[in-house]
Scaffold this active site. Sequence first.
Site, PDB file in Angstrom:
ATOM      1  N   ASN A  21      13.753  44.079 -12.333  1.00  0.00           N
ATOM      2  CA  ASN A  21      13.544  42.877 -12.554  1.00  0.00           C
ATOM      3  C   ASN A  21      11.844  43.525 -13.249  1.00  0.00           C
ATOM      4  O   ASN A  21      10.718  44.532 -12.694  1.00  0.00           O
ATOM      5  CB  ASN A  21      13.349  43.056 -11.189  1.00  0.00           C
ATOM      6  CG  ASN A  21      14.164  41.953 -10.987  1.00  0.00           C
ATOM      7  OD1 ASN A  21      15.194  41.752 -11.346  1.00  0.00           O
ATOM      8  ND2 ASN A  21      14.257  41.041  -9.401  1.00  0.00           N
ATOM      9  N   HIS A  41      19.407  38.274  -1.194  1.00  0.00           N
ATOM     10  CA  HIS A  41      18.062  38.207  -2.380  1.00  0.00           C
ATOM     11  C   HIS A  41      16.999  37.334  -0.852  1.00  0.00           C
ATOM     12  O   HIS A  41      17.173  36.507  -1.012  1.00  0.00           O
ATOM     13  CB  HIS A  41      18.227  36.677  -3.065  1.00  0.00           C
ATOM     14  CG  HIS A  41      17.178  36.735  -4.187  1.00  0.00           C
ATOM     15  ND1 HIS A  41      17.412  36.628  -5.412  1.00  0.00           N
ATOM     16  CD2 HIS A  41      15.435  36.746  -3.642  1.00  0.00           C
ATOM     17  CE1 HIS A  41      16.421  36.882  -5.668  1.00  0.00           C
ATOM     18  NE2 HIS A  41      15.186  36.422  -5.221  1.00  0.00           N
ATOM     19  N   GLU A  55      15.295  43.253  -5.245  1.00  0.00           N
ATOM     20  CA  GLU A  55      14.363  43.845  -5.304  1.00  0.00           C
ATOM     21  C   GLU A  55      13.753  44.378  -3.620  1.00  0.00           C
ATOM     22  O   GLU A  55      13.448  43.715  -2.674  1.00  0.00           O
ATOM     23  CB  GLU A  55      12.753  43.241  -5.520  1.00  0.00           C
ATOM     24  CG  GLU A  55      12.689  42.350  -6.706  1.00  0.00           C
ATOM     25  CD  GLU A  55      11.578  41.305  -7.185  1.00  0.00           C
ATOM     26  OE1 GLU A  55      11.068  40.940  -6.623  1.00  0.00           O
ATOM     27  OE2 GLU A  55      11.904  40.729  -8.197  1.00  0.00           O
ATOM     28  N   GLU A  96      15.637  39.867 -14.006  1.00  0.00           N
ATOM     29  CA  GLU A  96      14.477  38.388 -13.711  1.00  0.00           C
ATOM     30  C   GLU A  96      13.453  39.098 -14.809  1.00  0.00           C
ATOM     31  O   GLU A  96      12.864  40.086 -14.724  1.00  0.00           O
ATOM     32  CB  GLU A  96      14.113  38.742 -12.694  1.00  0.00           C
ATOM     33  CG  GLU A  96      14.310  37.981 -11.483  1.00  0.00           C
ATOM     34  CD  GLU A  96      13.944  37.935 -10.230  1.00  0.00           C
ATOM     35  OE1 GLU A  96      12.599  38.405 -10.502  1.00  0.00           O
ATOM     36  OE2 GLU A  96      15.075  37.921  -9.339  1.00  0.00           O
ATOM     37  N   TYR A 154       7.934  41.891 -14.243  1.00  0.00           N
ATOM     38  CA  TYR A 154       6.488  40.854 -14.328  1.00  0.00           C
ATOM     39  C   TYR A 154       5.037  41.697 -14.837  1.00  0.00           C
ATOM     40  O   TYR A 154       5.008  40.449 -15.242  1.00  0.00           O
ATOM     41  CB  TYR A 154       6.342  40.410 -12.739  1.00  0.00           C
ATOM     42  CG  TYR A 154       7.539  39.690 -12.431  1.00  0.00           C
ATOM     43  CD1 TYR A 154       7.714  38.502 -13.179  1.00  0.00           C
ATOM     44  CD2 TYR A 154       8.418  40.000 -12.061  1.00  0.00           C
ATOM     45  CE1 TYR A 154       8.777  37.461 -12.985  1.00  0.00           C
ATOM     46  CE2 TYR A 154       9.579  39.022 -11.534  1.00  0.00           C
ATOM     47  CZ  TYR A 154      10.294  38.094 -11.961  1.00  0.00           C
ATOM     48  OH  TYR A 154      11.614  37.172 -12.025  1.00  0.00           O
ATOM     49  N   ARG A 204      23.011  34.355 -13.426  1.00  0.00           N
ATOM     50  CA  ARG A 204      22.967  35.156 -11.822  1.00  0.00           C
ATOM     51  C   ARG A 204      22.739  34.302 -10.278  1.00  0.00           C
ATOM     52  O   ARG A 204      20.912  33.809 -10.518  1.00  0.00           O
ATOM     53  CB  ARG A 204      21.221  35.946 -12.240  1.00  0.00           C
ATOM     54  CG  ARG A 204      21.437  36.726 -11.113  1.00  0.00           C
ATOM     55  CD  ARG A 204      20.436  38.057 -11.571  1.00  0.00           C
ATOM     56  NE  ARG A 204      19.901  38.966  -9.993  1.00  0.00           N
ATOM     57  CZ  ARG A 204      18.483  38.943  -9.502  1.00  0.00           C
ATOM     58  NH1 ARG A 204      17.345  37.914 -10.122  1.00  0.00           N
ATOM     59  NH2 ARG A 204      18.253  39.858  -8.296  1.00  0.00           N
TER      60      ARG A 204
END
Length: 477
Positions: free
Chosen positions: A309, A136, A181, A382, A311, A92
């Site tokens: 994504n 991005h 995002e 991600e 985290y 990606r």
Amino acid sequence: MSNPNHPPAVGVLEQGPELIFPPGFLWGAATAAYQIEGAATEGGRTPSIWDTFSHTEGRVVNGHTGDVACDHYHRMPDDVRMMADLGLRSYRFSVAWPRVQPGGSGPANTEGLDFYRRLVDELLNHGIEPWLTLYHWDLPQPLEDAGGWPARDTAGRFADYAQLVADALGDRVTYWTTLNEPWCSAFLGYGSGAHAPGRSDGADAVRAGHHLMLGHGLAVQALRASRPSAQLGVTVNLYPVTPASDDPADADAARRIDGLANRFFLDPLLRGSYPADLVADLKQVTDFGHVQDGDLTTIATPMDLVGINYYSRHVVAAPVEGAQQEPYWRAPSCWPGSQDVRFVTRGVPVTDMNWEIDAPGLVETLRRVHEEYTDLPLYVTENGSAFVDEVVDGKVDDADRLAYFDAHLRAAHEAITAGVPLRGYFAWSLMDNFEWAWGYTKRFGMVWIDYDTQIRIPKSSARWYAEVIRRNGLAGQ
Ligand code: FCB
């Protein structure tokens, strides 16, 4: 463990059984253009908001910029060979808008497009599926000068850019995500100002979020019309938001932050509406007058997949009673209208970003999107962690990053077992890179980069991940 700052519980692999993923599971790694490419002024590329921001004193730690980064622009064929050595099934990457359409409007820059044509061909020649992200975070600077994402016109510019990339690469790229995002672009870029373009206005942040999603919808329509067989989606960064206690005031704080972090995007994209409670929370910030008839239908244009994504988790508490409340416009915040909510730490192990390690949160997040929002295939686009690495005898033994991946892949597997149509996983990141406002001080890579020599050293986690891919799952321990 080599670094005394590492929390003790990290770096230890969980005890677990062998876990095999469904056939065809897409194993990949991710990067982004500004974080790795360098060559900031070459091949006709013009500045983006991140060039301007990183060259502005005080914005990025140590004054670091993406001017050279990992020099991937010049080392791309070697980097793709490295991906192949690691057995990646997919890669990606993002296209730099100011490289392929300098200035953000007008005709394509052939030299810029050629770089991505070569990259995609190289990937395909090595049997690696290209996964293309259109945005991005590198908005061409002239578009920011014309108002940036708070300006409605930027959405249309983005759709034109999407069309131009589809014309050039649509014959060889199947997987497309429009935005990466949008929460960060809108609320860090225009709310707190911690990211480019570094503006701080709650109403602008909300408008930016809307126009990013509008641009996404228009881009999906353009891509669908010209490439009917493409797989189209968007990538959102999601967090479970947990109240710090049973106190109803903490529950309300969690509702508010969940509204801004998650539902602000999930509801329009997948339901075609803004949540009523979020609109009420934002009453002092904006009257949503920027939303025009038909916008929400455009934003909810059907997609083929959702990228997530993941985290960490947010744990929040109500504002301290009696604390002086700043009017929202005086407190630059990425949580407009809810800037007094307190973010609480639980004392669990954290990464070098100070983000709490919370693998069960990935199961919660994936289940929530599937159970509350959509049957579409989901991809973790991600997931990863920064730790302080050390080169010892030419090797980097990143046991804690490896353990982070292991725990989160076990969580991903648990989600699949619970019925989530999770179809792939992309480690963040293939290699150490420019970590936005943190510059090169935070390392997320599976591959070490020596920024002086540009030497690449696959870390232990990279070797381990290659083995995960080879066996399509995790070994028992
Ligand atoms: C995400 C970004 C990515 C990287 C990781 C650590 O928010 O999409 O570029 O910075 O965080």
